[in-house]
Design a protein around this motif. Structure first.
Motif, PDB file in Angstrom:
ATOM      1  N   GLU A 221      -3.705  10.132  -3.056  1.00  0.00           N
ATOM      2  CA  GLU A 221      -3.720   9.003  -3.978  1.00  0.00           C
ATOM      3  C   GLU A 221      -3.299   7.741  -3.230  1.00  0.00           C
ATOM      4  O   GLU A 221      -2.290   7.736  -2.518  1.00  0.00           O
ATOM      5  CB  GLU A 221      -2.775   9.253  -5.153  1.00  0.00           C
ATOM      6  CG  GLU A 221      -3.186  10.438  -6.025  1.00  0.00           C
ATOM      7  CD  GLU A 221      -2.276  10.612  -7.222  1.00  0.00           C
ATOM      8  OE1 GLU A 221      -1.244   9.905  -7.287  1.00  0.00           O
ATOM      9  OE2 GLU A 221      -2.581  11.446  -8.086  1.00  0.00           O
ATOM     10  N   THR A 222      -4.083   6.701  -3.385  1.00  0.00           N
ATOM     11  CA  THR A 222      -3.773   5.421  -2.761  1.00  0.00           C
ATOM     12  C   THR A 222      -3.499   4.391  -3.851  1.00  0.00           C
ATOM     13  O   THR A 222      -4.312   4.217  -4.760  1.00  0.00           O
ATOM     14  CB  THR A 222      -4.935   4.932  -1.881  1.00  0.00           C
ATOM     15  OG1 THR A 222      -5.207   5.913  -0.873  1.00  0.00           O
ATOM     16  CG2 THR A 222      -4.582   3.604  -1.215  1.00  0.00           C
ATOM     17  N   ARG A 223      -2.358   3.746  -3.748  1.00  0.00           N
ATOM     18  CA  ARG A 223      -1.999   2.703  -4.718  1.00  0.00           C
ATOM     19  C   ARG A 223      -1.860   1.380  -3.978  1.00  0.00           C
ATOM     20  O   ARG A 223      -1.234   1.318  -2.925  1.00  0.00           O
ATOM     21  CB  ARG A 223      -0.697   3.046  -5.429  1.00  0.00           C
ATOM     22  CG  ARG A 223      -0.761   4.331  -6.248  1.00  0.00           C
ATOM     23  CD  ARG A 223       0.592   4.648  -6.863  1.00  0.00           C
ATOM     24  NE  ARG A 223       0.540   5.851  -7.666  1.00  0.00           N
ATOM     25  CZ  ARG A 223       0.679   7.082  -7.194  1.00  0.00           C
ATOM     26  NH1 ARG A 223       0.858   7.262  -5.891  1.00  0.00           N
ATOM     27  NH2 ARG A 223       0.629   8.127  -7.988  1.00  0.00           N
TER      28      ARG A 223
ATOM     29  N   TYR B 235       0.843  -1.189   0.000  1.00  0.00           N
ATOM     30  CA  TYR B 235       0.000   0.000   0.000  1.00  0.00           C
ATOM     31  C   TYR B 235       0.883   1.246   0.000  1.00  0.00           C
ATOM     32  O   TYR B 235       1.890   1.310   0.707  1.00  0.00           O
ATOM     33  CB  TYR B 235      -0.904   0.025   1.243  1.00  0.00           C
ATOM     34  CG  TYR B 235      -1.935  -1.068   1.282  1.00  0.00           C
ATOM     35  CD1 TYR B 235      -3.204  -0.878   0.753  1.00  0.00           C
ATOM     36  CD2 TYR B 235      -1.641  -2.302   1.852  1.00  0.00           C
ATOM     37  CE1 TYR B 235      -4.153  -1.893   0.797  1.00  0.00           C
ATOM     38  CE2 TYR B 235      -2.581  -3.321   1.898  1.00  0.00           C
ATOM     39  CZ  TYR B 235      -3.832  -3.099   1.370  1.00  0.00           C
ATOM     40  OH  TYR B 235      -4.779  -4.102   1.408  1.00  0.00           O
TER      41      TYR B 235
END
Length: 225
Positions: free
Chosen positions: A202-204, A192
């Protein structure tokens, strides 16, 4: 050779055009020109710099693969190697298409080699020729979806004892469908990353599945991310 050395020296100092390279050459001190092998003129042994026109002509006719082999980095010292192709800016003349170059670059940004893709062909036909001369044992080779080819995978694993990371897109329907149908809910390897960029959070999330026994039809495929 001296013209190429002059051009390389100029680029290393920041020159980004033929005119800038020519200007650097005209202003270069005599001792630098001597080390670069510039020709001499007159009985006083004055070193003469190549003209901008000569520099342009030599660089346009030089083989990019030969230059890379002369100046390139040994990939055996690298962990990763990226293969990608680009059309050379400003290389199109009249009906002659732009030169399209396929290059291999280490994870540190060092060029190993490159070659010009022949007209009326594409990068796929040049992939093996680009990498064939090098020891790639243990190196992970990455490439975009164009190179998601079975022959490329076999070449890297069976002939070069390397690893590969290929991109699979939706237009590769059969393989993409197999990957989408994998039991992703069982993925135990997850990464994460949450950052703020362009005024938003922004979350990846990256998930990895081992697929050795899951029936994915692609040579030597072991994991999918």
């Amino acid at each position: 050779m001296s013209v190429l050395l002059v051009a390389c020296s100029a680029v290393l100092t920041g020159a980004r055009s033929f005119a800038a390279i020519g200007q650097w050459a005209r202003n270069a001190p005599q001792d630098a020109l001597a080390r670069l092998g510039a020709r001499t003129a007159t009985v006083f042994g004055v070193r003469v710099t190549p003209s901008t026109a000569t520099i342009r002509r030599v660089l346009n006719t030089a083989c990019p693969g030969g230059l890379a082999d002369l100046l390139g980095h040994d990939p055996a010292e690298a962990d990763t190697l990226a293969v990608d192709g680009k059309s050379a800016c400003g290389s199109r003349h009249g009906d002659t298409p732009a030169a399209h170059l396929l290059a291999a670059i280490t994870g540190d940004g060092l060029t190993v080699t490159q070659l010009r893709v022949p007209d009326k062909t594409n990068e796929i036909t040049c992939f093996a020729d680009l990498l064939a001369p090098y020891d790639l044992t243990g190196v992970t080779v990455t490439a975009d979806a164009l190179h998601r080819q079975r022959d490329h995978a076999r070449f890297l694993v069976e002939e070069k004892t390397a690893h590969y990371v290929f991109t699979v897109k939706r237009n590769q329907k059969s393989l993409h469908g197999q990957l989408a149908a994998l039991p992703w809910q069982k993925a135990s390897a997850k990464f994460y990353d949450r950052t703020r960029a362009h005024g938003r959070l922004e979350t990846r999330v990256v998930q990895v599945l081992t697929i050795a026994d899951l029936g994915v039809d692609f040579p030597h495929a072991v994991q999918v991310a």
